[in-house]
Design a protein around this motif. Structure first.
Motif, PDB file in Angstrom:
ATOM      1  N   LYS A  35      -1.549  -4.366  -4.448  1.00  0.00           N
ATOM      2  CA  LYS A  35      -2.953  -4.061  -4.694  1.00  0.00           C
ATOM      3  C   LYS A  35      -3.569  -3.425  -3.449  1.00  0.00           C
ATOM      4  O   LYS A  35      -4.290  -2.432  -3.527  1.00  0.00           O
ATOM      5  CB  LYS A  35      -3.698  -5.350  -5.069  1.00  0.00           C
ATOM      6  CG  LYS A  35      -4.882  -5.089  -5.983  1.00  0.00           C
ATOM      7  CD  LYS A  35      -5.433  -6.374  -6.533  1.00  0.00           C
ATOM      8  CE  LYS A  35      -5.602  -6.302  -8.033  1.00  0.00           C
ATOM      9  NZ  LYS A  35      -5.998  -7.572  -8.626  1.00  0.00           N
ATOM     10  N   GLN A  36      -3.251  -4.010  -2.290  1.00  0.00           N
ATOM     11  CA  GLN A  36      -3.777  -3.486  -1.020  1.00  0.00           C
ATOM     12  C   GLN A  36      -3.255  -2.063  -0.773  1.00  0.00           C
ATOM     13  O   GLN A  36      -4.018  -1.154  -0.442  1.00  0.00           O
ATOM     14  CB  GLN A  36      -3.310  -4.414   0.107  1.00  0.00           C
ATOM     15  CG  GLN A  36      -3.897  -4.086   1.464  1.00  0.00           C
ATOM     16  CD  GLN A  36      -3.210  -4.873   2.587  1.00  0.00           C
ATOM     17  OE1 GLN A  36      -2.492  -5.843   2.327  1.00  0.00           O
ATOM     18  NE2 GLN A  36      -3.412  -4.458   3.823  1.00  0.00           N
ATOM     19  N   PHE A  37      -1.955  -1.871  -0.970  1.00  0.00           N
ATOM     20  CA  PHE A  37      -1.314  -0.561  -0.772  1.00  0.00           C
ATOM     21  C   PHE A  37      -1.949   0.475  -1.710  1.00  0.00           C
ATOM     22  O   PHE A  37      -2.374   1.557  -1.284  1.00  0.00           O
ATOM     23  CB  PHE A  37       0.186  -0.717  -1.061  1.00  0.00           C
ATOM     24  CG  PHE A  37       1.038   0.483  -0.729  1.00  0.00           C
ATOM     25  CD1 PHE A  37       0.622   1.465   0.145  1.00  0.00           C
ATOM     26  CD2 PHE A  37       2.304   0.617  -1.304  1.00  0.00           C
ATOM     27  CE1 PHE A  37       1.431   2.558   0.455  1.00  0.00           C
ATOM     28  CE2 PHE A  37       3.115   1.705  -1.002  1.00  0.00           C
ATOM     29  CZ  PHE A  37       2.674   2.675  -0.135  1.00  0.00           C
ATOM     30  N   ALA A  38      -2.060   0.120  -2.997  1.00  0.00           N
ATOM     31  CA  ALA A  38      -2.585   1.052  -3.996  1.00  0.00           C
ATOM     32  C   ALA A  38      -4.048   1.391  -3.708  1.00  0.00           C
ATOM     33  O   ALA A  38      -4.461   2.546  -3.840  1.00  0.00           O
ATOM     34  CB  ALA A  38      -2.438   0.453  -5.393  1.00  0.00           C
ATOM     35  N   THR A  39      -4.833   0.385  -3.272  1.00  0.00           N
ATOM     36  CA  THR A  39      -6.253   0.622  -2.990  1.00  0.00           C
ATOM     37  C   THR A  39      -6.418   1.560  -1.804  1.00  0.00           C
ATOM     38  O   THR A  39      -7.224   2.488  -1.834  1.00  0.00           O
ATOM     39  CB  THR A  39      -6.972  -0.721  -2.706  1.00  0.00           C
ATOM     40  OG1 THR A  39      -6.706  -1.598  -3.790  1.00  0.00           O
ATOM     41  CG2 THR A  39      -8.460  -0.537  -2.578  1.00  0.00           C
ATOM     42  N   GLU A  40      -5.630   1.327  -0.751  1.00  0.00           N
ATOM     43  CA  GLU A  40      -5.722   2.190   0.439  1.00  0.00           C
ATOM     44  C   GLU A  40      -5.299   3.618   0.119  1.00  0.00           C
ATOM     45  O   GLU A  40      -5.937   4.585   0.539  1.00  0.00           O
ATOM     46  CB  GLU A  40      -4.864   1.620   1.576  1.00  0.00           C
ATOM     47  CG  GLU A  40      -5.550   0.466   2.288  1.00  0.00           C
ATOM     48  CD  GLU A  40      -4.759  -0.040   3.495  1.00  0.00           C
ATOM     49  OE1 GLU A  40      -4.204   0.799   4.230  1.00  0.00           O
ATOM     50  OE2 GLU A  40      -4.691  -1.266   3.689  1.00  0.00           O
ATOM     51  N   LEU A  41      -4.211   3.750  -0.652  1.00  0.00           N
ATOM     52  CA  LEU A  41      -3.722   5.081  -1.035  1.00  0.00           C
ATOM     53  C   LEU A  41      -4.767   5.834  -1.855  1.00  0.00           C
ATOM     54  O   LEU A  41      -5.045   7.009  -1.605  1.00  0.00           O
ATOM     55  CB  LEU A  41      -2.478   4.930  -1.908  1.00  0.00           C
ATOM     56  CG  LEU A  41      -1.121   5.033  -1.257  1.00  0.00           C
ATOM     57  CD1 LEU A  41      -0.036   4.831  -2.309  1.00  0.00           C
ATOM     58  CD2 LEU A  41      -0.929   6.398  -0.611  1.00  0.00           C
ATOM     59  N   LYS A  42      -5.330   5.113  -2.823  1.00  0.00           N
ATOM     60  CA  LYS A  42      -6.313   5.721  -3.717  1.00  0.00           C
ATOM     61  C   LYS A  42      -7.524   6.174  -2.923  1.00  0.00           C
ATOM     62  O   LYS A  42      -8.057   7.256  -3.161  1.00  0.00           O
ATOM     63  CB  LYS A  42      -6.730   4.695  -4.778  1.00  0.00           C
ATOM     64  CG  LYS A  42      -7.021   5.307  -6.121  1.00  0.00           C
ATOM     65  CD  LYS A  42      -7.137   4.201  -7.138  1.00  0.00           C
ATOM     66  CE  LYS A  42      -7.981   4.579  -8.322  1.00  0.00           C
ATOM     67  NZ  LYS A  42      -8.328   3.392  -9.118  1.00  0.00           N
ATOM     68  N   GLY A  43      -7.937   5.350  -1.954  1.00  0.00           N
ATOM     69  CA  GLY A  43      -9.077   5.678  -1.112  1.00  0.00           C
ATOM     70  C   GLY A  43      -8.830   6.965  -0.341  1.00  0.00           C
ATOM     71  O   GLY A  43      -9.680   7.866  -0.320  1.00  0.00           O
ATOM     72  N   GLU A  44      -7.670   7.062   0.286  1.00  0.00           N
ATOM     73  CA  GLU A  44      -7.314   8.261   1.056  1.00  0.00           C
ATOM     74  C   GLU A  44      -7.253   9.487   0.148  1.00  0.00           C
ATOM     75  O   GLU A  44      -7.716  10.567   0.499  1.00  0.00           O
ATOM     76  CB  GLU A  44      -5.947   8.074   1.731  1.00  0.00           C
ATOM     77  CG  GLU A  44      -5.939   7.046   2.852  1.00  0.00           C
ATOM     78  CD  GLU A  44      -6.737   7.489   4.074  1.00  0.00           C
ATOM     79  OE1 GLU A  44      -7.131   8.670   4.161  1.00  0.00           O
ATOM     80  OE2 GLU A  44      -7.004   6.638   4.940  1.00  0.00           O
ATOM     81  N   LEU A  45      -6.674   9.298  -1.025  1.00  0.00           N
ATOM     82  CA  LEU A  45      -6.510  10.393  -1.980  1.00  0.00           C
ATOM     83  C   LEU A  45      -7.870  10.915  -2.434  1.00  0.00           C
ATOM     84  O   LEU A  45      -8.143  12.119  -2.394  1.00  0.00           O
ATOM     85  CB  LEU A  45      -5.692   9.883  -3.184  1.00  0.00           C
ATOM     86  CG  LEU A  45      -5.269  10.919  -4.215  1.00  0.00           C
ATOM     87  CD1 LEU A  45      -4.293  11.918  -3.599  1.00  0.00           C
ATOM     88  CD2 LEU A  45      -4.596  10.239  -5.416  1.00  0.00           C
ATOM     89  N   LYS A  64      -0.059  10.195   4.920  1.00  0.00           N
ATOM     90  CA  LYS A  64      -0.714   8.878   4.910  1.00  0.00           C
ATOM     91  C   LYS A  64       0.090   7.827   4.154  1.00  0.00           C
ATOM     92  O   LYS A  64       0.146   6.679   4.580  1.00  0.00           O
ATOM     93  CB  LYS A  64      -2.128   8.991   4.316  1.00  0.00           C
ATOM     94  CG  LYS A  64      -3.065   9.864   5.143  1.00  0.00           C
ATOM     95  CD  LYS A  64      -4.084   9.031   5.903  1.00  0.00           C
ATOM     96  CE  LYS A  64      -4.790   9.796   7.005  1.00  0.00           C
ATOM     97  NZ  LYS A  64      -5.871  10.671   6.534  1.00  0.00           N
ATOM     98  N   ALA A  65       0.707   8.214   3.024  1.00  0.00           N
ATOM     99  CA  ALA A  65       1.410   7.203   2.209  1.00  0.00           C
ATOM    100  C   ALA A  65       2.499   6.477   3.006  1.00  0.00           C
ATOM    101  O   ALA A  65       2.501   5.246   3.055  1.00  0.00           O
ATOM    102  CB  ALA A  65       1.974   7.826   0.934  1.00  0.00           C
ATOM    103  N   PRO A  66       3.405   7.218   3.671  1.00  0.00           N
ATOM    104  CA  PRO A  66       4.419   6.499   4.458  1.00  0.00           C
ATOM    105  C   PRO A  66       3.793   5.684   5.595  1.00  0.00           C
ATOM    106  O   PRO A  66       4.276   4.592   5.910  1.00  0.00           O
ATOM    107  CB  PRO A  66       5.313   7.622   5.010  1.00  0.00           C
ATOM    108  CG  PRO A  66       5.063   8.805   4.126  1.00  0.00           C
ATOM    109  CD  PRO A  66       3.637   8.672   3.684  1.00  0.00           C
ATOM    110  N   GLY A  67       2.682   6.193   6.185  1.00  0.00           N
ATOM    111  CA  GLY A  67       2.004   5.482   7.271  1.00  0.00           C
ATOM    112  C   GLY A  67       1.386   4.175   6.795  1.00  0.00           C
ATOM    113  O   GLY A  67       1.510   3.141   7.458  1.00  0.00           O
ATOM    114  N   ILE A  68       0.719   4.222   5.641  1.00  0.00           N
ATOM    115  CA  ILE A  68       0.098   3.013   5.083  1.00  0.00           C
ATOM    116  C   ILE A  68       1.193   1.995   4.770  1.00  0.00           C
ATOM    117  O   ILE A  68       1.064   0.805   5.074  1.00  0.00           O
ATOM    118  CB  ILE A  68      -0.726   3.342   3.814  1.00  0.00           C
ATOM    119  CG1 ILE A  68      -1.930   4.221   4.162  1.00  0.00           C
ATOM    120  CG2 ILE A  68      -1.215   2.059   3.133  1.00  0.00           C
ATOM    121  CD1 ILE A  68      -2.673   4.785   2.957  1.00  0.00           C
TER     122      ILE A  68
END
Ligand code: HEC
Length: 188
Positions: A35-45, A64-68
């Motif tokens: 959930k945390q990973f998906a939320t951060e990715l979605k935010g950046e996107l 960003k995805a590999p970094g997150i």
């Protein structure tokens, strides 16, 4: 009656209760991290799409995805990654066990299951250590089609993707398809 038999079975085997409890705790923890990973990715996107459209947002996914994933891995102690039967980045190509699970997800979806509900977990031994493994299917949403769809992907996006990912297979998806899966592992 059934409950009684189950409880008796658990008591009879003795050790299965803590194993079951631990497995369940791991699943809950894995879901929280996803959930945390998906939320951060979605935010950046979303931020990148707003600022400069899908061409600009490619870099959000690219760098960003590999970094997150690396940050979350470092802070949680879990290894966190994404994979797919049709990967864009060759680094995300599935391992044999991941491929098997992804194929099971596809079979379940074909039989009518909602991709949102598809997950898998097991415990294996790697180098003499127990490893808990968890995978969760990632459904394709409408916004994903900007970069993973068919004809709707803009020519400038196609060009940029081609230059970054010459072996890209992650095109031609439709809304509701399984785009791939999160893969989480924890050694204990
Ligand atoms: C702006 C373009 C863009 C959008 C929009 C986008 N992606 Fe991606 N996606 C990429 C790029 C670029 C990569 C490769 C990332 C890397 O190098 O690790 C990628 C990789 C992935 C991967 C890892 C497996 C693979 O194919 O390498 C998954 C899973 C994924 N995307 C799912 C999604 C989902 C789900 C959405 C919608 C919520 C989405 N993407 C939206 C560009 C995009």
């Amino acid at each position: 009656m059934k409950t009684k038999i189950l409880i008796t079975a658990i008591l009879a085997t003795g050790i299965s209760l803590p194993v079951m409890a631990d497995g369940h705790g791991n699943v809950m923890e894995a879901r929280k991290i996803i959930k945390q990973f998906a939320t951060e990715l979605k935010g950046e996107l979303q931020k990148a799409m707003k600022e400069g459209g899908p061409v600009n947002a490619i870099s959000a996914c690219n760098s960003k995805a590999p970094g997150i994933a690396a940050n979350i891995s470092a802070s949680s102690g879990w290894s966190v990654a994404r994979t797919s039967l049709k990967p864009r980045a060759t680094a995300n190509a599935p391992l044999p066990w991941e491929r098997k699970v992804l194929e099971e997800f596809e079979a379940k979806k074909a039989a009518g299951a909602d991709p949102k509900t598809l997950d898998y977990s097991d415990v294996v031994e790697e180098d003499g250590k127990k490893v808990f493994r968890y995978m969760k299917a990632i459904p394709t949403a409408k916004v994903c089609l900007n970069c993973h769809g068919g004809d709707e992907v803009k020519p400038e996006v196609v060009m940029r993707l081609k230059s970054l990912y010459p072996a890209d297979q992650a095109r031609g998806f439709k809304e509701g398809d399984i785009r791939g899966a999160f893969v989480l592992k924890k050694t204990f």
